[in-house]
Scaffold this motif. Structure first.
Motif, PDB file in Angstrom:
ATOM      1  N   THR A  20       2.540   1.834  -3.528  1.00 43.31           N
ATOM      2  CA  THR A  20       1.551   1.896  -4.697  1.00 43.31           C
ATOM      3  C   THR A  20       0.944   3.319  -4.425  1.00 43.31           C
ATOM      4  O   THR A  20       0.933   4.098  -5.380  1.00 43.31           O
ATOM      5  CB  THR A  20       0.448   1.112  -4.398  1.00 43.31           C
ATOM      6  N   GLU A  21       0.643   3.785  -3.029  1.00 44.79           N
ATOM      7  CA  GLU A  21       0.318   5.278  -2.767  1.00 44.79           C
ATOM      8  C   GLU A  21       1.292   6.267  -3.231  1.00 44.79           C
ATOM      9  O   GLU A  21       1.054   7.301  -3.781  1.00 44.79           O
ATOM     10  CB  GLU A  21      -0.239   5.269  -1.552  1.00 44.79           C
ATOM     11  N   SER A  22       2.705   5.816  -3.010  1.00 47.44           N
ATOM     12  CA  SER A  22       3.542   6.802  -3.151  1.00 47.44           C
ATOM     13  C   SER A  22       3.923   6.926  -4.784  1.00 47.44           C
ATOM     14  O   SER A  22       4.253   8.034  -5.092  1.00 47.44           O
ATOM     15  CB  SER A  22       5.065   6.333  -2.414  1.00 47.44           C
ATOM     16  N   GLN A  25       0.744  -1.257   0.071  1.00 50.79           N
ATOM     17  CA  GLN A  25       0.094   0.022   0.113  1.00 50.79           C
ATOM     18  C   GLN A  25       0.876   1.257   0.090  1.00 50.79           C
ATOM     19  O   GLN A  25       0.577   2.218  -0.799  1.00 50.79           O
ATOM     20  CB  GLN A  25      -0.916   0.123   1.269  1.00 50.79           C
ATOM     21  N   TRP A  26       1.914   1.352   0.744  1.00 48.83           N
ATOM     22  CA  TRP A  26       2.868   2.325   0.911  1.00 48.83           C
ATOM     23  C   TRP A  26       3.584   2.606  -0.506  1.00 48.83           C
ATOM     24  O   TRP A  26       3.290   3.968  -0.942  1.00 48.83           O
ATOM     25  CB  TRP A  26       3.968   2.132   1.957  1.00 48.83           C
TER      26      TRP A  26
END
Length: 98
Positions: A58-60, A55-56
């Motif tokens: 992908t979001e970044s 998640q970290w």
């Protein structure tokens, strides 16, 4: 294009650190600031950490945030401070120190 960048970063091996914090287990990725999880079950921490890492990253990528390469935290921890008077030699050699 972003999906290719996401896949690239997901393939990299970011080191996970796991520590006991009282009655809980905490897992965190030193390279990925703020990417951490807690659990009471040490067996669960690895699965939770992998979800958080994905998640970290992908979001970044989606928000165009800078993403460090694995083990960058080691370079920062052991980096020597820059000295006054450093000059590039232009030959690809190390900077000359005065």
């Amino acid at each position: 294009m972003k999906s290719r960048r996401i896949k690239h970063f997901l393939r990299l091996n970011y080191p996970l650190q796991v520590v006991w914090a009282g009655q809980k287990v905490r897992g965190f990725y030193p390279d990925l600031q703020g990417c951490e999880v807690e659990s009471r079950d040490v067996r669960e921490i690895y699965a939770l950490a992998e979800v958080a890492r994905r998640q970290w990253l992908t979001e970044s990528v989606l928000i165009d945030a800078p993403i460090p390469l694995p083990n960058t935290y080691l370079d920062e921890r052991h980096a020597r401070p820059a000295h006054r008077g450093e000059e590039k030699t232009g030959s690809g050699a190390a900077p000359a120190l005065r």
